[in-house]
Scaffold this active site. Structure first.
Site, PDB file in Angstrom:
ATOM      1  N   ARG A  43       1.024  -1.245  -0.493  1.00  0.00           N
ATOM      2  CA  ARG A  43      -0.035   0.295   0.431  1.00  0.00           C
ATOM      3  C   ARG A  43       0.852   1.048   0.060  1.00  0.00           C
ATOM      4  O   ARG A  43       0.617   2.250  -0.462  1.00  0.00           O
ATOM      5  CB  ARG A  43      -1.175  -0.068   1.773  1.00  0.00           C
ATOM      6  CG  ARG A  43      -1.777   0.923   1.210  1.00  0.00           C
ATOM      7  CD  ARG A  43      -3.267   0.854   1.963  1.00  0.00           C
ATOM      8  NE  ARG A  43      -4.173   1.734   2.224  1.00  0.00           N
ATOM      9  CZ  ARG A  43      -4.605   2.878   3.273  1.00  0.00           C
ATOM     10  NH1 ARG A  43      -3.049   2.728   3.639  1.00  0.00           N
ATOM     11  NH2 ARG A  43      -5.235   3.401   2.867  1.00  0.00           N
ATOM     12  N   ILE A  69      -7.553   7.210  -0.940  1.00  0.00           N
ATOM     13  CA  ILE A  69      -7.201   6.212  -0.914  1.00  0.00           C
ATOM     14  C   ILE A  69      -8.150   6.074   0.503  1.00  0.00           C
ATOM     15  O   ILE A  69      -8.187   5.879   1.383  1.00  0.00           O
ATOM     16  CB  ILE A  69      -5.380   5.342  -0.784  1.00  0.00           C
ATOM     17  CG1 ILE A  69      -5.657   4.149  -1.018  1.00  0.00           C
ATOM     18  CG2 ILE A  69      -5.217   6.076   0.465  1.00  0.00           C
ATOM     19  CD1 ILE A  69      -4.149   4.304  -0.978  1.00  0.00           C
ATOM     20  N   SER A  70      -9.227   4.558  -0.215  1.00  0.00           N
ATOM     21  CA  SER A  70      -9.850   3.856   0.501  1.00  0.00           C
ATOM     22  C   SER A  70      -9.328   3.580   2.038  1.00  0.00           C
ATOM     23  O   SER A  70      -7.774   2.920   1.453  1.00  0.00           O
ATOM     24  CB  SER A  70     -10.512   3.019  -0.185  1.00  0.00           C
ATOM     25  OG  SER A  70     -11.616   4.115  -1.410  1.00  0.00           O
ATOM     26  N   GLN A  71     -10.211   3.343   3.038  1.00  0.00           N
ATOM     27  CA  GLN A  71      -9.247   2.425   4.578  1.00  0.00           C
ATOM     28  C   GLN A  71      -9.467   1.093   4.128  1.00  0.00           C
ATOM     29  O   GLN A  71     -10.244   0.884   3.196  1.00  0.00           O
ATOM     30  CB  GLN A  71     -10.285   2.631   5.113  1.00  0.00           C
ATOM     31  CG  GLN A  71     -10.267   1.772   6.314  1.00  0.00           C
ATOM     32  CD  GLN A  71     -11.267   2.145   7.581  1.00  0.00           C
ATOM     33  OE1 GLN A  71     -12.225   2.359   6.883  1.00  0.00           O
ATOM     34  NE2 GLN A  71     -11.782   1.899   8.454  1.00  0.00           N
ATOM     35  N   PRO A  72      -8.441   0.567   4.355  1.00  0.00           N
ATOM     36  CA  PRO A  72      -8.200  -1.087   4.173  1.00  0.00           C
ATOM     37  C   PRO A  72      -8.923  -1.822   4.501  1.00  0.00           C
ATOM     38  O   PRO A  72      -9.519  -2.919   3.552  1.00  0.00           O
ATOM     39  CB  PRO A  72      -6.986  -1.615   4.972  1.00  0.00           C
ATOM     40  CG  PRO A  72      -7.071  -0.355   5.112  1.00  0.00           C
ATOM     41  CD  PRO A  72      -7.116   1.208   4.658  1.00  0.00           C
TER      42      PRO A  72
END
Ligand code: SAH
Length: 220
Positions: A43, A69-72
């Site tokens: 990431r 960027i989206s949260q994992p």
């Protein structure tokens, strides 16, 4: 920071990634193939160097142009929801952004078509996929609200920006039995939804509250 230290010690190390995987497990992610794909996806390559030390925190981060960027956890959850019900060959993703979600999903399906309206983000994502040797992603610079009729129908569709309602243009590009996972609603009032196309229309399941940037029209 040089490349050696990025892959070496500190928060970008294998230990930091393992901590993230343990956290995702605790948060309820069960699909081992999804956890494995997250584990293998660097990431820190998908964020600005200045934020690389925070890349394995379970949080959204800015990627410029007012996007994130989206949260994992969300990436893992949406991927798990899309895959539940059987393997997928072709998937359409709306909102390439950093390319992180695309890279995770690329390990679990045959081919992804990913659409982004901001040309600069798309170019950056393309370079990242090239540097990682990922070859099953096709990028398109267009308004994702229209989908990609020329490549339809798809086994799955993943939308990573929130429309206010279910876009019928996208539902119509699903194969019967195909699934679409997307956030729906205006600011702070969004819910994650899974839509399954049936022979006569579609069914929807409302899942959990989420926060995404809005799905906007046009290209930049
Ligand atoms: N999954 C991405 C999320 C990025 S944020 C990641 O983890 O990095 C959502 C992205 O959707 C942004 O890059 C935004 O530019 C894009 N987007 C918003 N509306 C869009 C539209 N109509 N068509 C294509 N992309 C869109």
């Amino acid at each position: 920071m040089n490349a050696g230290s990025l892959f070496g010690t500190g928060m970008t190390s294998p230990r930091a990634r393992e901590r993230l995987i343990n956290r995702l497990r605790k948060e309820g992610i069960r699909d081992r193939s999804v956890l494995d794909a997250v584990r293998k996806t660097p990431r820190h390559i998908f964020v600005d160097e200045a934020l690389a030390s925070r890349a394995y925190e379970d949080t959204a981060l800015p990627i410029g142009h007012g996007q994130t960027i989206s949260q994992p956890y969300i990436v893992a959850r949406m991927t798990e929801l899309l895959l539940a019900g059987g393997p997928l060959d072709t998937v359409l993703e709306i909102g390439t952004g950093s390319g992180y979600q695309t890279a995770v999903l690329s390990q679990l399906v045959k081919r992804i078509y990913s659409v982004e309206r901001i040309g600069a983000l798309q170019n950056q994502a393309r370079r990242r996929f090239q540097s990682l040797g990922i070859r099953n992603i096709r990028l398109h610079h267009s308004d994702g609200g229209m989908g990609l009729p020329e490549y339809a129908p798809f086994d799955g569709i993943l939308v990573t920006a929130a429309p206010e309602g279910i876009p019928l243009a996208l539902v119509n590009q699903l194969k019967p039995g195909g699934r679409m996972v997307l956030p729906i609603g205006a600011d702070q009032e969004q819910v994650l939804v899974r839509v399954t196309r049936t022979n006569t229309g579609y069914e929807k399941e409302l899942l959990e509250r989420v926060v995404f940037v809005p799905l906007l029209g046009g290209v930049l």
